[in-house]
Design a protein around this motif. Structure first.
Motif, PDB file in Angstrom:
ATOM      1  N   LEU A 211       3.460  41.550 -58.587  1.00 34.52           N
ATOM      2  CA  LEU A 211       3.693  40.980 -57.269  1.00 34.52           C
ATOM      3  C   LEU A 211       4.714  41.823 -56.507  1.00 34.52           C
ATOM      4  N   ILE A 212       4.537  41.872 -55.189  1.00 37.74           N
ATOM      5  CA  ILE A 212       5.419  42.664 -54.324  1.00 37.74           C
ATOM      6  C   ILE A 212       6.164  41.703 -53.395  1.00 37.74           C
ATOM      7  N   THR A 213       7.470  41.715 -53.463  1.00 32.71           N
ATOM      8  CA  THR A 213       8.276  40.833 -52.610  1.00 32.71           C
ATOM      9  C   THR A 213       8.762  41.609 -51.394  1.00 32.71           C
ATOM     10  N   GLU A 214       8.375  41.124 -50.209  1.00 33.86           N
ATOM     11  CA  GLU A 214       8.736  41.802 -48.962  1.00 33.86           C
ATOM     12  C   GLU A 214      10.010  41.198 -48.381  1.00 33.86           C
ATOM     13  N   GLU A 215      11.035  42.024 -48.279  1.00 35.11           N
ATOM     14  CA  GLU A 215      12.310  41.579 -47.703  1.00 35.11           C
ATOM     15  C   GLU A 215      12.179  41.403 -46.187  1.00 35.11           C
ATOM     16  N   ASN A 216      13.091  40.617 -45.623  1.00 29.14           N
ATOM     17  CA  ASN A 216      13.166  40.421 -44.164  1.00 29.14           C
ATOM     18  C   ASN A 216      11.858  39.890 -43.574  1.00 29.14           C
ATOM     19  N   GLN A 217      11.139  39.132 -44.369  1.00 29.56           N
ATOM     20  CA  GLN A 217       9.903  38.488 -43.915  1.00 29.56           C
ATOM     21  C   GLN A 217       9.982  36.997 -44.224  1.00 29.56           C
ATOM     22  N   PRO A 218       9.248  36.158 -43.487  1.00 30.54           N
ATOM     23  CA  PRO A 218       9.233  34.726 -43.817  1.00 30.54           C
ATOM     24  C   PRO A 218       8.722  34.520 -45.244  1.00 30.54           C
ATOM     25  N   ILE A 219       9.125  33.435 -45.846  1.00 29.43           N
ATOM     26  CA  ILE A 219       8.562  33.060 -47.145  1.00 29.43           C
ATOM     27  C   ILE A 219       7.121  32.619 -46.909  1.00 29.43           C
ATOM     28  N   ARG A 220       6.219  33.239 -47.649  1.00 30.55           N
ATOM     29  CA  ARG A 220       4.791  32.969 -47.427  1.00 30.55           C
ATOM     30  C   ARG A 220       4.255  32.069 -48.544  1.00 30.55           C
ATOM     31  N   LEU A 221       3.971  30.849 -48.129  1.00 30.94           N
ATOM     32  CA  LEU A 221       3.388  29.836 -49.000  1.00 30.94           C
ATOM     33  C   LEU A 221       1.874  29.915 -48.846  1.00 30.94           C
ATOM     34  N   PHE A 222       1.118  29.717 -49.946  1.00 29.92           N
ATOM     35  CA  PHE A 222      -0.332  29.778 -49.813  1.00 29.92           C
ATOM     36  C   PHE A 222      -1.012  28.686 -50.609  1.00 29.92           C
ATOM     37  N   TYR A 223      -2.161  28.251 -50.093  1.00 31.77           N
ATOM     38  CA  TYR A 223      -3.105  27.429 -50.838  1.00 31.77           C
ATOM     39  C   TYR A 223      -4.400  28.217 -50.935  1.00 31.77           C
ATOM     40  N   ALA A 224      -4.959  28.315 -52.137  1.00 28.68           N
ATOM     41  CA  ALA A 224      -6.225  29.021 -52.328  1.00 28.68           C
ATOM     42  C   ALA A 224      -7.128  28.174 -53.206  1.00 28.68           C
ATOM     43  N   GLY A 225      -8.272  27.778 -52.667  1.00 27.93           N
ATOM     44  CA  GLY A 225      -9.183  26.969 -53.467  1.00 27.93           C
ATOM     45  C   GLY A 225     -10.144  26.181 -52.604  1.00 27.93           C
ATOM     46  N   LEU A 226     -10.699  25.149 -53.181  1.00 33.96           N
ATOM     47  CA  LEU A 226     -11.684  24.329 -52.487  1.00 33.96           C
ATOM     48  C   LEU A 226     -11.015  23.447 -51.443  1.00 33.96           C
ATOM     49  N   LEU A 227     -11.725  23.265 -50.351  1.00 33.93           N
ATOM     50  CA  LEU A 227     -11.219  22.434 -49.255  1.00 33.93           C
ATOM     51  C   LEU A 227     -12.043  21.153 -49.213  1.00 33.93           C
ATOM     52  N   GLY A 228     -11.855  20.321 -50.245  1.00 34.26           N
ATOM     53  CA  GLY A 228     -12.669  19.127 -50.386  1.00 34.26           C
ATOM     54  C   GLY A 228     -11.853  17.854 -50.318  1.00 34.26           C
ATOM     55  N   ILE A 229     -12.493  16.758 -50.710  1.00 36.52           N
ATOM     56  CA  ILE A 229     -11.870  15.436 -50.626  1.00 36.52           C
ATOM     57  C   ILE A 229     -10.647  15.351 -51.530  1.00 36.52           C
ATOM     58  N   ALA A 230     -10.780  15.852 -52.758  1.00 39.12           N
ATOM     59  CA  ALA A 230      -9.713  15.673 -53.746  1.00 39.12           C
ATOM     60  C   ALA A 230      -8.442  16.419 -53.380  1.00 39.12           C
ATOM     61  N   GLN A 231      -8.585  17.584 -52.724  1.00 38.90           N
ATOM     62  CA  GLN A 231      -7.414  18.419 -52.443  1.00 38.90           C
ATOM     63  C   GLN A 231      -6.605  17.926 -51.250  1.00 38.90           C
ATOM     64  N   GLY A 232      -7.243  17.328 -50.278  1.00 39.96           N
ATOM     65  CA  GLY A 232      -6.526  16.759 -49.134  1.00 39.96           C
ATOM     66  C   GLY A 232      -5.781  17.778 -48.296  1.00 39.96           C
ATOM     67  N   VAL A 233      -6.351  18.983 -48.136  1.00 42.69           N
ATOM     68  CA  VAL A 233      -5.652  20.056 -47.426  1.00 42.69           C
ATOM     69  C   VAL A 233      -5.549  19.768 -45.925  1.00 42.69           C
ATOM     70  N   LEU A 234      -6.561  19.140 -45.354  1.00 45.27           N
ATOM     71  CA  LEU A 234      -6.509  18.798 -43.922  1.00 45.27           C
ATOM     72  C   LEU A 234      -5.346  17.844 -43.648  1.00 45.27           C
ATOM     73  N   GLU A 235      -5.218  16.814 -44.453  1.00 42.48           N
ATOM     74  CA  GLU A 235      -4.109  15.859 -44.280  1.00 42.48           C
ATOM     75  C   GLU A 235      -2.770  16.566 -44.453  1.00 42.48           C
ATOM     76  N   LEU A 236      -2.705  17.486 -45.399  1.00 38.54           N
ATOM     77  CA  LEU A 236      -1.475  18.244 -45.614  1.00 38.54           C
ATOM     78  C   LEU A 236      -1.118  19.066 -44.374  1.00 38.54           C
ATOM     79  N   CYS A 237      -2.115  19.722 -43.787  1.00 34.83           N
ATOM     80  CA  CYS A 237      -1.874  20.524 -42.574  1.00 34.83           C
ATOM     81  C   CYS A 237      -1.287  19.670 -41.456  1.00 34.83           C
ATOM     82  N   LYS A 238      -1.759  18.439 -41.370  1.00 34.23           N
ATOM     83  CA  LYS A 238      -1.313  17.548 -40.299  1.00 34.23           C
ATOM     84  C   LYS A 238       0.101  17.021 -40.527  1.00 34.23           C
ATOM     85  N   ASN A 239       0.569  17.041 -41.768  1.00 34.10           N
ATOM     86  CA  ASN A 239       1.857  16.420 -42.088  1.00 34.10           C
ATOM     87  C   ASN A 239       2.963  17.391 -42.471  1.00 34.10           C
ATOM     88  N   VAL A 240       2.609  18.624 -42.839  1.00 29.56           N
ATOM     89  CA  VAL A 240       3.642  19.578 -43.220  1.00 29.56           C
ATOM     90  C   VAL A 240       4.354  20.067 -41.964  1.00 29.56           C
TER      91      VAL A 240
END
Length: 394
Positions: A211-240
């Motif tokens: 992994l490469i850590t880039e200084e002086n950049q925002p912390i980059r959080l990621f979600y990678a996977g299925l965008l289905g009912i169980a994961q609730g990513v849409l609801e997360l987007c609306k509340n984060v």
């Protein structure tokens, strides 16, 4: 060379944890001198439509990395309508039923569950033919369906599903469960059933952290996977809430919520959320090299479920922000893989993000190195497979 058959509803080039999990199992068995055949549907997931190379075909036999893959016809769908999804599973299960009934099959067969209907039909035929049935349970259905509100408790579909569930556990020679909760659940019904823990560990191919850590950049959080009912990513987007933080959220994937997620991001340009679509697994890992923290959410706490992303991202060295409850919390906590927020508690999630936002990149570098080293020792697929082989599971 021993022969073994795997029955699964998913297999690459399909994307997602289920397809990756079964491929990993097939490859590891091949490496241990098994001749492996996989029966699965024509490739269609997660888009819910046949991939271009399978359109117009009723069945396909191919070889992928020394694994013989037999693909049967399916009516593909990712509809949220339960009856449509059942019709899709039934379309493949019908062809599978006759294949298992009339074709010569190895004495050892691994059956993936869920889908429950598919595993029921497979176990039914294989039990008639006196095969050794290794039931690989990755989620507890219908319990998970109740928790996801996909079916109503005590409804006709619920009672029917309970019948199917009890049947497959009773007829299976032994059960592989991806969590201790799954094994405990099976034991409540059949206390003397042979059960083994089979975590969805990745095959560690990297000997050092890349992994490469880039200084002086925002912390980059990621979600990678299925965008289905169980994961609730849409609801997360609306509340984060990232607006006042030096943190970005990047989403990679595909599924039923994709269009709504894209629309939300377009309508909320200040939300600091970016959508990148679905990438090939190897391409995704290359893309993520400069990212910082993996987000693993579930819409609800699902008894028995342990997201395989915990192990996959730990193996890459990523700190994890886990937002799914259950046994996954214990794994993240005991192995010090990152942070935990109570499932569904967005106030706690946002408070945790504030803590993460105050970290120096140098702190993240040290954290990544420690997690990478921990994962090599704690999430060892070869050691797990050796244990199962020694106990005559396969």
């Amino acid at each position: 060379m021993k022969e073994i058959l795997i029955v699964s509803n998913y297999y690459p080039p399909e994307k997602g944890a289920a397809a990756n999990r079964i491929e990993q199992l097939a490859l590891k068995l091949y490496q241990n001198k098994y001749k492996v055949t996989v029966i699965c549907p024509l490739g269609n997931y997660p888009k819910g439509e046949l991939f271009e190379e399978y359109k117009g075909k009723f069945s396909v036999t191919e070889v992928r990395e020394n694994i013989t893959v037999k693909r049967l016809w399916i009516y593909p769908s990712v509809s949220k309508n339960l009856m449509v999804r059942i019709s899709s599973v039934l379309s493949f299960s019908t062809g599978l039923f006759f294949y298992l009934l009339f074709k010569k099959t190895p004495q050892r067969v691994i059956v993936q569950s869920p889908p429950l209907l598919l595993s029921f039909l497979s176990v039914f035929v294989l039990s008639l033919k006196k095969k050794k049935i290794i039931l690989n349970v990755s989620d507890l259905w219908p319990l998970a369906a109740i928790e996801l509100k996909a079916i109503q408790e005590h409804s006709l579909s619920h009672r029917f599903s309970l019948f199917l569930e009890r049947f497959i556990y009773r007829k299976a020679t032994l059960v592989l469960g991806q969590s201790n909760e799954i094994i405990a659940h099976v034991k409540t019904m059949y206390p003397y059933k042979r059960c083994f823990l089979y975590r969805n560990f990745p095959d560690h191919k990297a000997s050092q952290l890349d992994l490469i850590t880039e200084e002086n950049q925002p912390i980059r959080l990621f979600y990678a996977g299925l965008l289905g009912i169980a994961q609730g990513v849409l609801e997360l987007c609306k509340n984060v809430d990232l607006k006042a933080l030096p943190v970005e959220l990047h989403i990679f994937g595909d599924g039923a919520e994709k269009i709504e997620i894209e629309r939300f991001i377009l309508d909320n340009s200040a939300c600091k959320i970016h959508f990148h679509g679905m990438l090939d697994r190897n391409e995704l890992h290359r893309t993520l090299q400069t990212f910082d923290v993996a987000l693993i959410p579930l819409k609800n706490r699902i008894y028995g479920s342990v997201p395989s992303k915990i192990f996959e991202y730990g193996a890459l060295g990523f700190p994890v922000l886990y937002f799914g409850g259950g046994e996954g919390e214990t794994i993240v906590d005991e192995n010090k893989l990152g942070w935990i927020a109570d499932v569904g508690n967005y106030n706690e999630l946002n408070a945790t993000l504030q803590l993460i936002s105050k970290m120096d990149k140098s702190e993240l570098v040290l954290m990544k190195k420690r997690i990478f080293e921990t994962s090599i020792e704690a999430f060892n697929l070869d050691r797990q497979m050796s244990f199962l082989l020694e106990h005559d599971v396969f």
